[in-house]
Design a protein around this motif. Structure first.
Motif, mmCIF file in Angstrom:
data_model
loop_
_atom_site.group_PDB
_atom_site.id
_atom_site.type_symbol
_atom_site.label_atom_id
_atom_site.label_comp_id
_atom_site.label_asym_id
_atom_site.label_seq_id
_atom_site.Cartn_x
_atom_site.Cartn_y
_atom_site.Cartn_z
ATOM 1 N N LYS A 71 0.821 -1.218 0.000
ATOM 2 C CA LYS A 71 0.000 0.000 0.000
ATOM 3 C C LYS A 71 0.855 1.267 0.000
ATOM 4 N N TYR A 72 2.065 1.174 0.520
ATOM 5 C CA TYR A 72 2.869 2.375 0.739
ATOM 6 C C TYR A 72 4.079 2.511 -0.175
ATOM 7 N N ILE A 73 4.345 1.519 -1.018
ATOM 8 C CA ILE A 73 5.498 1.636 -1.908
ATOM 9 C C ILE A 73 5.077 2.262 -3.228
ATOM 10 N N GLY A 74 6.053 2.710 -3.993
ATOM 11 C CA GLY A 74 5.785 3.348 -5.280
ATOM 12 C C GLY A 74 5.213 2.373 -6.286
ATOM 13 N N GLU A 75 4.593 2.914 -7.312
ATOM 14 C CA GLU A 75 3.928 2.092 -8.330
ATOM 15 C C GLU A 75 4.876 1.097 -8.993
ATOM 16 N N ASP A 76 6.099 1.526 -9.312
ATOM 17 C CA ASP A 76 7.044 0.637 -9.985
ATOM 18 C C ASP A 76 7.408 -0.556 -9.104
ATOM 19 N N ALA A 77 7.549 -0.319 -7.827
ATOM 20 C CA ALA A 77 7.947 -1.386 -6.909
ATOM 21 C C ALA A 77 6.803 -2.347 -6.598
ATOM 22 N N LYS A 78 5.559 -1.923 -6.829
ATOM 23 C CA LYS A 78 4.412 -2.783 -6.523
ATOM 24 C C LYS A 78 4.426 -4.064 -7.363
ATOM 25 N N ASP A 79 4.740 -3.935 -8.652
ATOM 26 C CA ASP A 79 4.774 -5.122 -9.516
ATOM 27 C C ASP A 79 5.790 -6.133 -9.011
ATOM 28 N N ILE A 80 6.976 -5.667 -8.704
ATOM 29 C CA ILE A 80 8.037 -6.557 -8.216
ATOM 30 C C ILE A 80 7.623 -7.180 -6.892
ATOM 31 N N ASN A 81 7.023 -6.381 -6.024
ATOM 32 C CA ASN A 81 6.590 -6.872 -4.720
ATOM 33 C C ASN A 81 5.502 -7.936 -4.860
ATOM 34 N N LEU A 82 4.593 -7.763 -5.806
ATOM 35 C CA LEU A 82 3.545 -8.764 -6.032
ATOM 36 C C LEU A 82 4.125 -10.080 -6.528
ATOM 37 N N ILE A 83 5.099 -9.999 -7.415
ATOM 38 C CA ILE A 83 5.732 -11.213 -7.931
ATOM 39 C C ILE A 83 6.472 -11.937 -6.811
ATOM 40 N N GLU A 84 7.124 -11.182 -5.943
ATOM 41 C CA GLU A 84 7.880 -11.785 -4.836
ATOM 42 C C GLU A 84 6.975 -12.292 -3.711
ATOM 43 N N ASN A 85 5.748 -11.780 -3.616
ATOM 44 C CA ASN A 85 4.810 -12.156 -2.547
ATOM 45 C C ASN A 85 3.468 -12.592 -3.130
ATOM 46 N N PRO A 86 3.443 -13.731 -3.848
ATOM 47 C CA PRO A 86 2.197 -14.159 -4.492
ATOM 48 C C PRO A 86 1.087 -14.500 -3.498
ATOM 49 N N GLN A 87 1.427 -14.646 -2.221
ATOM 50 C CA GLN A 87 0.417 -14.980 -1.212
ATOM 51 C C GLN A 87 -0.586 -13.843 -0.990
ATOM 52 N N ILE A 88 -0.303 -12.647 -1.502
ATOM 53 C CA ILE A 88 -1.262 -11.554 -1.344
ATOM 54 C C ILE A 88 -2.127 -11.346 -2.592
ATOM 55 N N LEU A 89 -1.931 -12.212 -3.593
ATOM 56 C CA LEU A 89 -2.775 -12.154 -4.789
ATOM 57 C C LEU A 89 -4.116 -12.812 -4.518
#
Length: 113
Positions: A71-89
């Motif tokens: 929720k608090y990171i920049g837009e560019d970092a969100k994609d990378i964070n989602l790939i690294e943390n698939p448990q929040i998908l």
């Protein structure tokens, strides 16, 4: 039709999605997010099809730290964070070419047939 189902073996809705396509004799490829990550291209394609990254995130995910971080990171970092943390998908993510759905959505899948 080239159906891909992204989810986990333990997810009830993912199991229902797999069964939905199997019962209709529609070939579907299951990708277990615990074993294989989404690629950046897959994520961007799905994100565009479902109307943005917020529609991919499960607000009830158990990993509250990863959920809060995204929720608090920049837009560019969100994609990378989602790939690294698939448990929040939110799962299942069902993809048919350029079309995609998040969650169990048989009414939308019927339109694809």
């Amino acid at each position: 039709m080239n159906i891909q189902i992204f989810g986990t073996k333990k997810c009830f809705d993912t199991k229902k999605a797999i069964r939905y396509f199997k019962e209709r004799n529609i070939k579907a490829q299951f990708i277990d997010l615990k074993e294989k990550d989404l690629s950046m291209g897959e994520l961007r394609s799905i994100k565009q099809a479902v109307g943005g990254i917020d529609n991919l995130i499960d607000p009830d995910a158990k990993d509250k730290d990863a959920l809060a971080l995204i929720k608090y990171i920049g837009e560019d970092a969100k994609d990378i964070n989602l790939i690294e943390n698939p448990q929040i998908l939110k799962t299942p993510i069902v993809r048919n070419g350029k079309q995609a759905t998040v969650g169990y959505q048989p009414d939308t899948w019927k339109k694809w047939e």
